[in-house]
Motif scaffolding. Structure first.
Motif, PDB file in Angstrom:
ATOM      1  N   UNK A 302       0.817  -1.209   0.000  1.00 41.23           N
ATOM      2  CA  UNK A 302       0.000   0.000   0.000  1.00 41.23           C
ATOM      3  C   UNK A 302       0.851   1.260   0.000  1.00 41.23           C
ATOM      4  N   UNK A 303       2.111   1.145   0.458  1.00 34.72           N
ATOM      5  CA  UNK A 303       3.001   2.313   0.499  1.00 34.72           C
ATOM      6  C   UNK A 303       4.050   2.274  -0.605  1.00 34.72           C
ATOM      7  N   UNK A 304       3.969   1.301  -1.494  1.00 33.60           N
ATOM      8  CA  UNK A 304       4.936   1.188  -2.583  1.00 33.60           C
ATOM      9  C   UNK A 304       4.641   2.221  -3.667  1.00 33.60           C
ATOM     10  N   UNK A 305       5.561   2.354  -4.610  1.00 37.34           N
ATOM     11  CA  UNK A 305       5.366   3.279  -5.723  1.00 37.34           C
ATOM     12  C   UNK A 305       4.212   2.795  -6.604  1.00 37.34           C
ATOM     13  N   UNK A 306       3.636   3.716  -7.346  1.00 43.02           N
ATOM     14  CA  UNK A 306       2.526   3.348  -8.225  1.00 43.02           C
ATOM     15  C   UNK A 306       2.967   2.314  -9.258  1.00 43.02           C
ATOM     16  N   UNK A 307       4.214   2.438  -9.726  1.00 41.40           N
ATOM     17  CA  UNK A 307       4.732   1.483 -10.711  1.00 41.40           C
ATOM     18  C   UNK A 307       4.778   0.069 -10.134  1.00 41.40           C
ATOM     19  N   UNK A 308       5.255  -0.047  -8.876  1.00 43.19           N
ATOM     20  CA  UNK A 308       5.357  -1.351  -8.237  1.00 43.19           C
ATOM     21  C   UNK A 308       3.971  -1.906  -7.905  1.00 43.19           C
ATOM     22  N   UNK A 309       3.048  -1.034  -7.498  1.00 45.01           N
ATOM     23  CA  UNK A 309       1.687  -1.480  -7.225  1.00 45.01           C
ATOM     24  C   UNK A 309       1.032  -2.027  -8.495  1.00 45.01           C
ATOM     25  N   UNK A 310       1.299  -1.366  -9.609  1.00 44.08           N
ATOM     26  CA  UNK A 310       0.725  -1.820 -10.878  1.00 44.08           C
ATOM     27  C   UNK A 310       1.267  -3.200 -11.244  1.00 44.08           C
ATOM     28  N   UNK A 311       2.569  -3.420 -11.029  1.00 46.59           N
ATOM     29  CA  UNK A 311       3.159  -4.734 -11.313  1.00 46.59           C
ATOM     30  C   UNK A 311       2.564  -5.812 -10.408  1.00 46.59           C
ATOM     31  N   UNK A 312       2.332  -5.439  -9.141  1.00 50.47           N
ATOM     32  CA  UNK A 312       1.787  -6.404  -8.189  1.00 50.47           C
ATOM     33  C   UNK A 312       0.358  -6.794  -8.533  1.00 50.47           C
ATOM     34  N   UNK A 313      -0.440  -5.819  -8.978  1.00 44.34           N
ATOM     35  CA  UNK A 313      -1.849  -6.078  -9.269  1.00 44.34           C
ATOM     36  C   UNK A 313      -2.079  -6.610 -10.681  1.00 44.34           C
ATOM     37  N   UNK A 314      -1.014  -6.648 -11.486  1.00 43.78           N
ATOM     38  CA  UNK A 314      -1.129  -7.179 -12.849  1.00 43.78           C
ATOM     39  C   UNK A 314      -1.545  -8.655 -12.791  1.00 43.78           C
ATOM     40  N   UNK A 315      -2.509  -9.036 -13.587  1.00 41.03           N
ATOM     41  CA  UNK A 315      -3.073 -10.385 -13.546  1.00 41.03           C
ATOM     42  C   UNK A 315      -2.147 -11.442 -14.155  1.00 41.03           C
ATOM     43  N   UNK A 316      -1.107 -11.024 -14.850  1.00 35.88           N
ATOM     44  CA  UNK A 316      -0.226 -11.978 -15.530  1.00 35.88           C
ATOM     45  C   UNK A 316       0.913 -12.418 -14.607  1.00 35.88           C
TER      46      UNK A 316
END
Length: 599
Positions: A302-316
């Protein structure tokens, strides 16, 4: 019991044996009591050795028969009018602790580093405080009073007990190193790995000192001074070392000192540190990377960068585990490979190559360090996260419905002195923030610089962190380390050194029981076992017997695991001392002398 020679040729040995009849049959079972040594060598040293051993076996058999024979004691039946008319009893649970003390050879360690002239008395005082901390933890004053009822404990003046705390503060590092050496040899300690965490210990006082300061209290005791304790434990849950910091020290500032201490004690070039998310600040990560150490830390998405959050939430890229019957997703996992920059000091050759340039010469260089973020998602965690958030939101809704509740919640504590104009009429739920938080339901992240670790390995390593959290709970509750009732800084350090020793004893006793196949006993069960074990005196002095009472299964299991001699229902003071290592003769003489004088 008899003497037997068994084996062939030069491998023959001499043994003490005993024939035991098998119940329900006429057959006998041979039991080897003791193997005395090689027959050839013993006969060469003493040609009459067999005859001597036969006589010894005969004498031992006679004593055993006498010990099992009915005991006749002179007992006067009289009315109990005063406390001293009742039969005396002593605590005896600390006999197990004394055996552990001797096995660890703590006497020699303290004598080596203690500069006091009365070192023998100091050792007895430290023993007494330790045994009382492990049976009935109280203040130094209460311990000094209560120890008179502990079998084999000498009467020591109160000032010596306080002096013992000062000595413990002086030899704290030496004691810790002694424990490190012992546990490295006698347990399955994995030296390069350690779990680290920080807690606070409060004092019932507002008086500050070098260590006792006001700060953020993990126990919500913000109106009392405190100290901060950082502790390292091993894979078995046994403490490695600890450090005390002033009460206003931030958690992130303690890790570097703890790692340096661990590295010095174990002479290790590389250490794996496992800690929770409260200690994974960038400074700590870079320090560990810079020193060549490894880490396994929890990571807050929740406190990570937006780029890292996007990678984490990526479905692939997810490895998915489903329920066979319904196809429901139970677990997902994947690994994100990232890069961190660590500042590393330049070598002498690199500094020389940069010499002569303009400006201040560089001392460090930035080096990219690969790290792995292991992500997991589970349906159980998602359900829990959702329920926790919904409970919080429900409380907020209730607060919004009550006029003035928001102002009351804000203007508490020091905020009551602030003049703040709060418009509560327009307060509402932040739906966007709620939706953002909901995206991370079920996710958990662990970061490590060990790129060859699998997600299962990382999860298993980090999963052991509960042991240090439990150790802090045991320190505060079972061992009553806080609130502390000493105020001088040297005695404060001595008090927590004593508590650290007590935790080492507890954890090692648990390790011995579990390693011997006796199961695992909690700290509370062990301490209760040691506290309740006692011995009652029967008869009139000097013709008396000691009768052990209130011995539970855990206590008897420890006797067996530590290879202590068995106890009997009625024992002479001599037999009791041989079995337990506790000499009660002086206490018995004092008791009966006082009883006679009062009559």
């Amino acid at each position: 019991m008899y003497v037997a020679v068994t084996g062939k040729g030069k491998s023959r040995v001499i043994q003490f044996r005993h024939d035991k009849r098998i119940p329900g049959s006429n057959k006998k079972k041979i039991e080897v009591i003791e193997t005395l040594g090689n027959y050839e060598k013993m006969v060469a040293e003493d040609p009459n050795i067999i005859e001597k051993l036969k006589a010894e076996a005969k004498e031992i058999t006679r004593k055993q028969k006498e010990a099992n024979a009915p005991i006749r004691l002179t007992v006067h039946n009289q009315r109990i009018n005063k406390p001293e008319d009742a039969m005396v009893s002593f605590h005896v649970g600390h006999s197990v602790l004394q055996k552990l003390w001797k096995d660890m050879k703590l006497d020699a360690s303290i004598q080596r580093y203690c500069g006091q002239r009365n070192v023998d008395v100091i050792i007895k005082a430290i023993q007494g405080l330790l045994y009382h901390r492990l049976t009935c933890p109280q203040s130094v004053l209460a311990s000094a009073t209560d120890l008179k009822t502990y079998a084999g404990m000498e009467t020591i003046s109160l000032d010596v007990y306080y002096q013992a705390l000062t000595v413990l503060s002086e030899i704290k590092d030496d004691i810790i190193e002694h424990f490190c050496d012992f546990f490295a040899k006698h347990t399955s300690r994995q030296g390069p790995m350690a779990y680290y965490d920080v807690t606070t210990h409060a004092f019932e006082s507002v008086k500050q000192g070098e260590l006792r300061m006001f700060g953020f209290s993990k126990d919500h005791k913000n109106n009392e001074v405190q100290v901060v304790m950082g502790m390292l434990i091993d894979n078995n849950g046994i403490p490695i070392s600890f450090e005390l910091f002033p009460g206003n020290t931030m958690d992130q500032k303690t890790l570097e000192a703890a790692v340096k201490e661990l590295k010095k004690k174990y002479h290790l070039d590389k250490i794996v540190i496992v800690a929770d998310r409260g200690l994974n600040g960038k400074d700590n990560l870079l320090y560990l990377l810079n020193e060549g150490h490894s880490f396994v830390f929890a990571y807050t998405l929740k406190r990570a960068t937006e780029e890292l959050q996007a990678l984490a939430l990526d479905k692939s890229g997810w490895k998915i585990t489903k329920l066979d019957s319904t196809g429901e997703i139970l677990r997902m996992e994947k690994v994100l490979h990232q890069t961190m920059e660590a500042k590393i000091e330049l070598t002498d050759e690199e500094k020389a190559s940069l010499a002569g340039g303009r400006g201040r010469p560089r001392k460090c260089k930035k080096v990219p360090i690969p790290v792995c973020i292991h992500l997991t998602w589970t349906s159980d965690r998602a359900k829990k996260d959702r329920q926790d958030r919904e409970r919080t939101i429900e409380k907020v809704r209730e607060m919004l419905e009550r006029s003035g509740a928001i102002k009351q919640s804000v203007k508490r504590g020091k905020n009551q002195y602030l003049d703040i104009n709060i418009d509560t009429e327009t307060a509402r739920l932040d739906e966007q923030r709620i939706n953002r938080q909901a995206k991370f339901d079920g996710y958990y992240a662990i970061i490590t610089n060990e790129t060859d670790y699998s997600t299962d390995t990382v999860s298993k390593i980090y999963g052991g962190l509960w042991k240090i959290e439990e150790s802090f709970r045991v320190l505060k509750t079972d061992l009553a380390a806080s609130p502390a009732f000493v105020w001088r800084d040297d005695r404060v350090l001595g008090h927590f050194t004593l508590c650290f020793m007590a935790l080492c004893f507890l954890r090692y006793a648990q390790y011995v029981l579990e390693d011997s196949g006796k199961g695992c006993a909690s700290a509370a069960v062990l301490m209760n076992s040691w506290e309740q074990a006692s011995v009652t005196v029967v008869g009139e002095y000097p013709d008396i017997r000691l009768s052990p009472t209130r011995l539970d299964a855990v206590y008897l299991d420890l006797l067996q695991c530590l290879e202590m001699k068995p106890l009997y229902t009625y024992m002479t003071p001599y037999e009791f001392r041989i079995a337990t290592g506790l000499d009660v003769n002086a206490q018995l003489q004092d008791y009966y002398n006082n009883r006679t004088q009062k009559k």
